[in-house]
Scaffold this active site. Sequence first.
Site, short mmCIF file in Angstrom:
data_model
loop_
_atom_site.label_atom_id
_atom_site.label_comp_id
_atom_site.label_asym_id
_atom_site.label_seq_id
_atom_site.Cartn_x
_atom_site.Cartn_y
_atom_site.Cartn_z
N PRO A 1 -78.74 4.70 -46.93
CA PRO A 1 -78.47 6.18 -46.97
C PRO A 1 -76.91 6.16 -47.52
O PRO A 1 -76.15 5.59 -47.00
CB PRO A 1 -78.69 6.52 -45.73
CG PRO A 1 -78.56 5.46 -44.69
CD PRO A 1 -79.12 4.32 -45.39
N ASN B 1 -77.48 -5.20 -43.04
CA ASN B 1 -76.65 -4.41 -44.16
C ASN B 1 -75.25 -4.92 -44.17
O ASN B 1 -74.73 -5.25 -43.19
CB ASN B 1 -76.59 -3.08 -43.76
CG ASN B 1 -76.21 -2.18 -44.61
OD1 ASN B 1 -75.19 -1.15 -44.16
ND2 ASN B 1 -76.06 -2.22 -45.86
N GLY C 1 -76.56 -1.19 -50.39
CA GLY C 1 -75.88 0.08 -50.56
C GLY C 1 -75.07 0.14 -51.89
O GLY C 1 -75.78 0.04 -53.08
N ASP D 1 -72.35 -5.78 -47.79
CA ASP D 1 -71.90 -6.84 -48.82
C ASP D 1 -73.02 -7.45 -49.40
O ASP D 1 -72.77 -8.64 -50.13
CB ASP D 1 -70.93 -7.70 -48.05
CG ASP D 1 -69.58 -7.18 -47.60
OD1 ASP D 1 -69.75 -5.84 -47.89
OD2 ASP D 1 -69.09 -7.77 -46.62
N CYS E 1 -71.27 6.30 -39.10
CA CYS E 1 -70.36 7.13 -40.06
C CYS E 1 -68.85 7.17 -39.53
O CYS E 1 -68.48 7.86 -38.47
CB CYS E 1 -70.75 8.46 -40.52
SG CYS E 1 -69.97 9.32 -41.82
C1 LIG Z 1 -70.71 6.57 -50.99
C2 LIG Z 1 -71.23 6.18 -49.61
C3 LIG Z 1 -71.94 6.91 -48.74
C4 LIG Z 1 -72.39 6.55 -47.53
N1 LIG Z 1 -73.16 7.45 -46.84
C5 LIG Z 1 -73.70 6.96 -45.79
C6 LIG Z 1 -74.61 7.80 -45.00
O1 LIG Z 1 -74.93 9.09 -45.40
N2 LIG Z 1 -75.17 7.33 -43.92
C7 LIG Z 1 -75.05 6.36 -43.43
O2 LIG Z 1 -75.67 5.49 -42.40
N3 LIG Z 1 -74.29 5.23 -44.20
C8 LIG Z 1 -73.61 5.71 -45.22
N4 LIG Z 1 -72.95 4.86 -45.85
C9 LIG Z 1 -72.76 3.49 -45.58
C10 LIG Z 1 -74.06 2.77 -46.48
O3 LIG Z 1 -75.28 3.08 -45.96
C11 LIG Z 1 -73.73 0.90 -45.75
O4 LIG Z 1 -74.07 0.89 -44.64
C12 LIG Z 1 -72.64 0.59 -46.49
O5 LIG Z 1 -72.15 0.89 -47.77
C13 LIG Z 1 -72.47 -1.07 -46.26
O6 LIG Z 1 -73.36 -1.49 -47.22
P1 LIG Z 1 -73.30 -2.03 -48.67
O7 LIG Z 1 -72.18 -3.28 -48.36
O8 LIG Z 1 -74.60 -2.66 -49.25
O9 LIG Z 1 -72.75 -0.99 -49.31
C14 LIG Z 1 -72.37 5.19 -47.31
C15 LIG Z 1 -71.65 4.49 -48.09
C16 LIG Z 1 -71.22 4.69 -49.38
C17 LIG Z 1 -70.48 3.58 -50.27
#
Ligand SMILES: Cc1cc2nc3c(=O)[nH]c(=O)nc-3n(C[C@H](O)[C@H](O)[C@H](O)COP(=O)(O)O)c2cc1C
Length: 332
Positions: free
Chosen positions: A20, A205, A229, A207, A105
């Site tokens: 998300p 989740n 993400g 990186d 968050c």
């Molecule tokens: C622009 C943005 C918005 C995000 N919004 C949410 C959110 O609404 N809810 C949530 O649980 N995590 C949110 N996250 C965190 C991501 O879900 C994820 O946990 C985090 O980016 C780490 O994963 P990644 O390294 O694959 O990006 C957000 C991340 C980004 C970059």
Amino acid sequence: MKTLPLFEKLHVRVPLFLAPMAGVTDMPFRKLCRTFGAEVTYSEFVSSEGIIRKNKKTLRFMSYEEDEHPFGIQLFGYQPHVMAEAAKFIQETINPDLIDLNFGCPVSKVVKNGAGSVLLKDLPLLRDIATAVCSAVTIPVTAKIRAGWDETHLVIPEIAPLLEESGIQLITLHPRTASMRYKGKADWTLIRRLKENTSLPVIGNGDIRSADDALSMIEQTACDGVMVGRGALGNPWLFHTIRSALTTGKIPKNPSDYEKISLMKKHFNEVVSFYGKDHAYKLFKKHFSWYTVGLPHGAHFRQKAMMSTSTGEMENIIDSYRTFLEKHEVCQ
Ligand SMILES: Cc1cc2nc3c(=O)[nH]c(=O)nc-3n(C[C@H](O)[C@H](O)[C@H](O)COP(=O)(O)O)c2cc1C
């Protein structure tokens, strides 16, 4: 990867989740990621207070289409009874497959109201929220957590039994602390630690930027699925790459630059039909940046796109970049 009862119930064959992301995982982006093989997608997070006040914007965040199953709504808030009421409303009115609770968050406007990752500092309240929501609905409730508030308050593994007792059916862990925001590295050893201390499915989740990252995370942590993400921003075909690595062991070629911009155009068209011409070009600017990073003459077209003042103008910029890349590729 193993088939788990929850995955069977949700018809998940390859447990590949789109994270998300507020401001990103709207319907157009989710549907695109799904065409590349993301199997479970979530809404942007929605406020429980906004839901019970029937805030129009909040209600719009929850809309999804019939071909989006399995789909979850992510909920945040700090009052158990409000969270429970909002969850009930979601199940009765929106009818998603899952409700996910946001306990991760780190954004100040969320934590200053006592929601999101600050709940990791108050595990009894977090448990009360999880219990209230799980008792209010019959659809599965999942939780997305970070590793703790800061490095001196890690909640892994002590949070696991508490979530299990509350009725949570799956945990996603982004193993950074809230105070790290997005700095440093996600500590995948904590995913392994969580997995060793719970019988619930654990989704890893943090990186994952390539198929190799996804395979390494699964190998190092024994997690039951992976969530992507930021790696999918301007790069939704990453799901196809990871899916293919997981199911066939083969890593397919990336699309050509021309194909990437053709895909960006498709995404743009969806954004126009979802939001309308007045808003589409503004909302698409961030996607334009993500798609064009590292592409030939990307900076030049990006600058034009950032300065665009209408959806028609943005469309012309995308089309001319695509034509440019078509010629550029032929010349290569
Ligand atoms: C622009 C943005 C918005 C995000 N919004 C949410 C959110 O609404 N809810 C949530 O649980 N995590 C949110 N996250 C965190 C991501 O879900 C994820 O946990 C985090 O980016 C780490 O994963 P990644 O390294 O694959 O990006 C957000 C991340 C980004 C970059």
